[in-house]
Structures are given as structure tokens and as C-alpha cells.
Design a protein around this motif. Sequence first.
Motif, PDB file in Angstrom:
ATOM      1  N   ILE A  76      18.069  72.665 -15.371  1.00 46.10           N
ATOM      2  CA  ILE A  76      17.721  73.576 -14.269  1.00 46.10           C
ATOM      3  C   ILE A  76      19.001  74.227 -13.719  1.00 46.10           C
ATOM      4  O   ILE A  76      19.077  75.450 -13.546  1.00 46.10           O
ATOM      5  CB  ILE A  76      16.978  72.809 -13.152  1.00 46.10           C
ATOM      6  N   ALA A  77      20.038  73.398 -13.511  1.00 50.51           N
ATOM      7  CA  ALA A  77      21.303  73.929 -13.000  1.00 50.51           C
ATOM      8  C   ALA A  77      21.888  74.942 -13.976  1.00 50.51           C
ATOM      9  O   ALA A  77      22.318  76.039 -13.583  1.00 50.51           O
ATOM     10  CB  ALA A  77      22.286  72.779 -12.777  1.00 50.51           C
ATOM     11  N   VAL A 175      29.124  59.662 -16.678  1.00 51.55           N
ATOM     12  CA  VAL A 175      29.442  61.099 -16.745  1.00 51.55           C
ATOM     13  C   VAL A 175      29.340  61.695 -15.351  1.00 51.55           C
ATOM     14  O   VAL A 175      28.567  61.235 -14.518  1.00 51.55           O
ATOM     15  CB  VAL A 175      28.475  61.885 -17.654  1.00 51.55           C
ATOM     16  N   ASN A 176      30.157  62.730 -15.109  1.00 48.04           N
ATOM     17  CA  ASN A 176      29.979  63.537 -13.897  1.00 48.04           C
ATOM     18  C   ASN A 176      28.725  64.361 -14.088  1.00 48.04           C
ATOM     19  O   ASN A 176      28.450  64.837 -15.200  1.00 48.04           O
ATOM     20  CB  ASN A 176      31.170  64.483 -13.715  1.00 48.04           C
ATOM     21  N   ILE A 177      27.954  64.516 -13.019  1.00 50.17           N
ATOM     22  CA  ILE A 177      26.712  65.255 -13.214  1.00 50.17           C
ATOM     23  C   ILE A 177      26.638  66.520 -12.368  1.00 50.17           C
ATOM     24  O   ILE A 177      25.604  67.166 -12.315  1.00 50.17           O
ATOM     25  CB  ILE A 177      25.485  64.379 -12.908  1.00 50.17           C
ATOM     26  N   ASN A 178      27.710  66.878 -11.672  1.00 57.02           N
ATOM     27  CA  ASN A 178      27.637  68.132 -10.912  1.00 57.02           C
ATOM     28  C   ASN A 178      29.021  68.747 -10.760  1.00 57.02           C
ATOM     29  O   ASN A 178      30.047  68.068 -10.894  1.00 57.02           O
ATOM     30  CB  ASN A 178      27.041  67.887  -9.522  1.00 57.02           C
ATOM     31  N   VAL A 179      29.039  70.066 -10.538  1.00 61.68           N
ATOM     32  CA  VAL A 179      30.261  70.744 -10.107  1.00 61.68           C
ATOM     33  C   VAL A 179      29.984  71.172  -8.674  1.00 61.68           C
ATOM     34  O   VAL A 179      28.953  71.800  -8.408  1.00 61.68           O
ATOM     35  CB  VAL A 179      30.548  71.994 -10.978  1.00 61.68           C
ATOM     36  N   PRO A 180      30.820  70.806  -7.726  1.00 67.51           N
ATOM     37  CA  PRO A 180      30.556  71.177  -6.332  1.00 67.51           C
ATOM     38  C   PRO A 180      30.466  72.695  -6.190  1.00 67.51           C
ATOM     39  O   PRO A 180      31.168  73.433  -6.903  1.00 67.51           O
ATOM     40  CB  PRO A 180      31.764  70.628  -5.578  1.00 67.51           C
ATOM     41  N   GLY A 181      29.591  73.135  -5.305  1.00 72.44           N
ATOM     42  CA  GLY A 181      29.321  74.566  -5.143  1.00 72.44           C
ATOM     43  C   GLY A 181      30.550  75.398  -4.828  1.00 72.44           C
ATOM     44  O   GLY A 181      30.690  76.524  -5.320  1.00 72.44           O
ATOM     45  N   ASP A 182      31.483  74.838  -4.044  1.00 70.34           N
ATOM     46  CA  ASP A 182      32.661  75.655  -3.707  1.00 70.34           C
ATOM     47  C   ASP A 182      33.516  75.898  -4.944  1.00 70.34           C
ATOM     48  O   ASP A 182      34.117  76.965  -5.078  1.00 70.34           O
ATOM     49  CB  ASP A 182      33.471  75.003  -2.560  1.00 70.34           C
ATOM     50  N   GLN A 218      37.739  88.899 -12.587  1.00 68.02           N
ATOM     51  CA  GLN A 218      38.476  87.639 -12.700  1.00 68.02           C
ATOM     52  C   GLN A 218      37.600  86.472 -12.223  1.00 68.02           C
ATOM     53  O   GLN A 218      37.540  85.416 -12.856  1.00 68.02           O
ATOM     54  CB  GLN A 218      39.734  87.737 -11.840  1.00 68.02           C
ATOM     55  N   ALA A 219      36.891  86.719 -11.104  1.00 69.83           N
ATOM     56  CA  ALA A 219      36.016  85.670 -10.561  1.00 69.83           C
ATOM     57  C   ALA A 219      34.915  85.333 -11.561  1.00 69.83           C
ATOM     58  O   ALA A 219      34.533  84.166 -11.730  1.00 69.83           O
ATOM     59  CB  ALA A 219      35.412  86.112  -9.238  1.00 69.83           C
ATOM     60  N   SER A 220      34.419  86.376 -12.245  1.00 67.35           N
ATOM     61  CA  SER A 220      33.347  86.161 -13.216  1.00 67.35           C
ATOM     62  C   SER A 220      33.808  85.248 -14.339  1.00 67.35           C
ATOM     63  O   SER A 220      33.085  84.335 -14.762  1.00 67.35           O
ATOM     64  CB  SER A 220      32.894  87.509 -13.766  1.00 67.35           C
ATOM     65  N   SER A 221      35.059  85.479 -14.837  1.00 68.10           N
ATOM     66  CA  SER A 221      35.511  84.626 -15.949  1.00 68.10           C
ATOM     67  C   SER A 221      35.784  83.209 -15.443  1.00 68.10           C
ATOM     68  O   SER A 221      35.530  82.222 -16.148  1.00 68.10           O
ATOM     69  CB  SER A 221      36.724  85.241 -16.656  1.00 68.10           C
ATOM     70  N   GLN A 222      36.263  83.081 -14.209  1.00 64.74           N
ATOM     71  CA  GLN A 222      36.453  81.745 -13.621  1.00 64.74           C
ATOM     72  C   GLN A 222      35.111  81.005 -13.503  1.00 64.74           C
ATOM     73  O   GLN A 222      34.983  79.824 -13.812  1.00 64.74           O
ATOM     74  CB  GLN A 222      37.103  81.886 -12.233  1.00 64.74           C
ATOM     75  N   PHE A 223      34.072  81.794 -13.090  1.00 61.44           N
ATOM     76  CA  PHE A 223      32.723  81.226 -12.954  1.00 61.44           C
ATOM     77  C   PHE A 223      32.228  80.704 -14.308  1.00 61.44           C
ATOM     78  O   PHE A 223      31.678  79.607 -14.415  1.00 61.44           O
ATOM     79  CB  PHE A 223      31.788  82.321 -12.409  1.00 61.44           C
ATOM     80  N   ASP A 224      32.493  81.509 -15.376  1.00 62.10           N
ATOM     81  CA  ASP A 224      32.079  81.077 -16.722  1.00 62.10           C
ATOM     82  C   ASP A 224      32.760  79.763 -17.095  1.00 62.10           C
ATOM     83  O   ASP A 224      32.129  78.873 -17.677  1.00 62.10           O
ATOM     84  CB  ASP A 224      32.433  82.158 -17.753  1.00 62.10           C
ATOM     85  N   GLN A 226      33.871  77.429 -15.121  1.00 61.88           N
ATOM     86  CA  GLN A 226      33.334  76.304 -14.352  1.00 61.88           C
ATOM     87  C   GLN A 226      31.943  75.902 -14.841  1.00 61.88           C
ATOM     88  O   GLN A 226      31.642  74.714 -14.954  1.00 61.88           O
ATOM     89  CB  GLN A 226      33.279  76.643 -12.850  1.00 61.88           C
ATOM     90  N   ARG A 227      31.101  76.908 -15.135  1.00 61.56           N
ATOM     91  CA  ARG A 227      29.717  76.543 -15.462  1.00 61.56           C
ATOM     92  C   ARG A 227      29.594  75.969 -16.865  1.00 61.56           C
ATOM     93  O   ARG A 227      28.583  75.362 -17.200  1.00 61.56           O
ATOM     94  CB  ARG A 227      28.779  77.748 -15.266  1.00 61.56           C
ATOM     95  N   SER A 228      30.647  76.125 -17.693  1.00 60.67           N
ATOM     96  CA  SER A 228      30.582  75.560 -19.051  1.00 60.67           C
ATOM     97  C   SER A 228      30.444  74.038 -18.992  1.00 60.67           C
ATOM     98  O   SER A 228      29.986  73.414 -19.946  1.00 60.67           O
ATOM     99  CB  SER A 228      31.827  75.940 -19.848  1.00 60.67           C
TER     100      SER A 228
END
Lengths: 298, 257
Positions: A76-77, A175-182, A218-224, A226-228
Motif C-alpha cells: 500500500i505504501a 527489517v525496518n518497515i517504514n521511512v519517516p514522512g519527513d 532535485q527533490a523528485s530524484s531524492q524522493f525516488d 528514498q522510496r526505493s
Amino acid sequence: MTLRVNPNIVPDLLSGINGLKQQLNTADLELASGRSINSPSDNPSGIAALVLNHAAQSSTDTFQRNIGNLQSTLQIADSALNSAVGVINQAISLGVEAGNSSLSSGDRQAIAQQLLGIQQQLLSIANTKSGGTYLFAGTLVETQPFTLNAASASGVTYNGNAAVTQVEIENGQSVNINVPGDRLFLNPAGSLLGSIQQLITAVQTNTGIPAASDALGQASSQFDTQRSFYGATLNQLQSTGTFLSSQKLQLASQESNIDAADISQVVTTFSQAQIAYTALLQAEGKVLSLPTLLNFLQ
Amino acid sequence: MCGTCHTTQLSQLVDVQTIPADGTSLTLTTTGGSLLVAGNKSFNLTTQPNPATSVQDVFAQGQDITSSIRGGNLAGEIQLRDREIPSIASSLDTLASGVANAVNTQNTAGFDLNGNQGANIFVPPAGVPGAALNLAVAISDPNLVAASADGTAGNNANATALANLQDQNIVSGRSPIGYYSGIVFQVGNGASNASAALSSEQLLIQQLQNQQNAVSGVSLDEEAANLVQFQNAYSAASRVAAIIASLFQTTINMIGG
């Protein structure tokens, strides 16, 4: 003088019958249950091993359930974050469009409105819930992590924390199961929500639009980046799940090594006891009806 | 009825020793020396509840002989009641109190879903004896399980610590499951030893009964043979008597002639 023979043979006969009946019963029970251990006294050390085996099987079951639950939550995430990518790309092209100097101020206001809509969409993605809890709030899962705040540079306030939850998915392996929203949406190395807010202000005031667009890219590539995490973790869960399945098979085969009845042997025992039982009854019927000397005295 | 049957029956219940009193009677006592039968008088065994353990003790003429009964059904039941079962029950108590205390301690170290310091999950055992019997869950609201180690709702570190108790040596230096498998082994082993002992004792009894019957059992063949023998002897004796009678008759006739 010859040795006097016990004239009362009934107890001997009965104990012979009982012994064979017991063998038949034991064999019958093993055949019916398919197990050689039907009560602890059948094999005390075997049953102790079985208790440990069952404990290992049930903890493997729990790990498998953990993985199943995690997979659905992480999916879902992951798909929520995936859907953000399309929205971000839309924002990037709107930024490029707004940089066109031939646009009228009215056109730019219209673009700014669309960007505000995109900001709302990203906000609602950042506030995704699953099973009653927020996915991107760190461990403050009952608090809505992102709220609009016009006074903030990023346009939002982060109400979650930076904590990461760990879940054990195998003995000694978590395993870690989340990346904090910030870290996903307000990363210092490229803040997604911050750069959207920056672009909105730039378009509204028609100043610094190219710089804001660059920041968004730049933020978009950083977001990619993190979400990987989510994809990678899902892969890891998949492979651990496969490992656990094979481990469970191994435990099940260990279990049957301990307590499965050797059917062919039990069947042999059973039919031998059956033959012996019938023969014994026939013989005893004859022995019991043997005449005594009295029968011949007239 | 056979003379030894009642003694045999009695000796199945308790350990009996027989003392020949005179030529015709026996005195029966337990091997501990408590009188059961003397002459034509019998002495009943009675039971009274023991105030300390609240189980029934066996008395012979006012004397507590529970611990001196060595054989028979009664000794078996007493051993089962006073030694075998209490030993297993006490192992279960150790297990229950070990688990309850460890879970309580760990839960108290965390925070529940309301953000409060965790409390006891189990009603704390008053001591090891009776812990298994009195084991009870103290909370009814699942939100009171202290899953969180830092008070945030999404933290699960204390729940993980609770789960990991299963591998820790919290029961008499062993893990709960290891300790439990030991109990199961103890029970199984006891039962298996008992049934092995039972079948060997049964064989022994059968042998002894065979020997007894070989000496004292009634053989129909033997009795029939004796019958014929005695019948023949009787006929022979009758013949002798008849001949003597006829001799007398002849003699008397001679006098009369």
C-alpha cells in the motif's frame, strides 16, 4: 514322581489373549492416527523433541504471518508513493510551462491553481492510512503526519517523528518497515513539499521560476531514492518468505521422522497379531473343552 | 472357600504379613506392624483429613500409618497422590510463575497504547506453589499490552522483547518451551516406566500363581483317579466283610446242626 502340572490354566489363557489384544489395539491406534507416538509414554524422548519441533513450527508460522501482514502494508505504501511520481512529473512540466515568458499573468495564475491542487494530492498521499494507522508518520502512527501551514516555508507542518519501526521476520533477523514522512517528503537534500511550495510562490509572483523548477527536479530524484526502500524491503520479505516455507517443510519432515508410524511395519505387526489371536482362540477353545478322566467313568 | 483367598485379596490392597498364632489361626499385620486381624477380630483402617495438606491420611487404631504403607493398591495411590503428581504440579507451578513474572516485568518496562507505563499482564503469582492453578490474566483491554518501548503508538520494541522471552532462560534457568518439554518427558517417562514395571510384575505374579496352583490346585483327573481308587478299596473291604460274615454264618450253622 512327575512334576505336578498346574490344573488351572484359565489365568494363563486369559493373559495370552490379553497380550495379543493389546498388540492389536496398539497397532490399530497407530494405523488410525498415522503416528507412532499417541501418548507421551509411547516415546518420552520423542515427545520432548516433538514439543520443541511444534514450538519451532509455530514461531515459523508467526514469522510467515508477520511477513504476510508487512507485505500488504508495504505494498500500500509503495503504490501510494508510486502514484506520487505521476503527480510530481505533472508539477515539473507545469513549472516548465510557467517559465515561458510569453504567458499572461492570468495563465500563470491558472498554473498556480493547478500546482495548489497537486500540493493537495501530494499531501493526501503523504497522509496515507492503512489499517487505521498513518504509514508515513514515523512511530506516531495515530497522528496525521502532514498538515497545511501557510506560515511554514514548506507550506506544511510535519507532526510525526523520525523513528523507524523494526519487525522480526526470522529468528534474529529484523527489517525496518517504514521511512519517516519527513525523510520522504521534507528531505533536507531535496524537499518535495518544500519545492512544490517554492514553485507555487514563484509562479504566483513570477520570480525565480527556473530555480524553483530545478529544486523540484532535485527533490523528485531524492524522493525516488528514498522510496526505493519499499521495493527493496518487499524483495527481502519475498525471499525470507521463501526461506521460511522451506524451513517449515524441513520442520514438518523432522516431525514425521520423530512420530510418523511406519505403516508397512505396523500393518505387518497387525496381521501377525491377528493371525496369532485367531490361532490362540481356536487352540484355547479346544484345550478348555478337553474331557477329564471323569468323562470316562461310568 | 480357600483359606488363603482373603489374605491374597487383602494383600492386593495393602502390604500384609502373616504370623501363625497357633495351629488354627493367623494374625495379619501390615509390614509396618499395624494390626489388621487377630484371632476372630478385625481392625479397620480409617482415614482423616490432614490439616496441613488437606488430603486424607490413613489411620490404624489412632496411629497415622500413611507413610509406612509399603505395598498394594493403597501404597500405589498414596505414592501417586503424595509424590508423583505433586512433583509434576510443582514443575507446572515453576513454569507458570516464571512466565508470568517475566512477562509482567517486560510489560511493565514498556508503554501501552494510551501512552501509559505498562502494568502487569498476569495477576502476579503470590509464590511458586499454586502459581499454575491461580494463573490469570489481569487485563481485559488489549490496549493495555505495553507494545511500545518509548510511548509512541507505532513503536513495537517492547512487543518484540515480550516475544523474545520465549528464547530466554526465564524458568529455572531454562527457556519456557525447553522446561515444558522436560515436564512432558518426565510424565511420559514415568508412565512408560510404570507400565514396563507393571508387565514384569504381572509375569512374576502369574509365575507365582502357577507355582501355587501346581501345588494346591484341584485337578479333576487326579480326583477322578482317587475316586476310582477309593471306590475299589471300598468294594474290596466290603468283599472282606461279606466273606467274614459268610464264614460266621457257616460256623453258626455248624453249631445249630
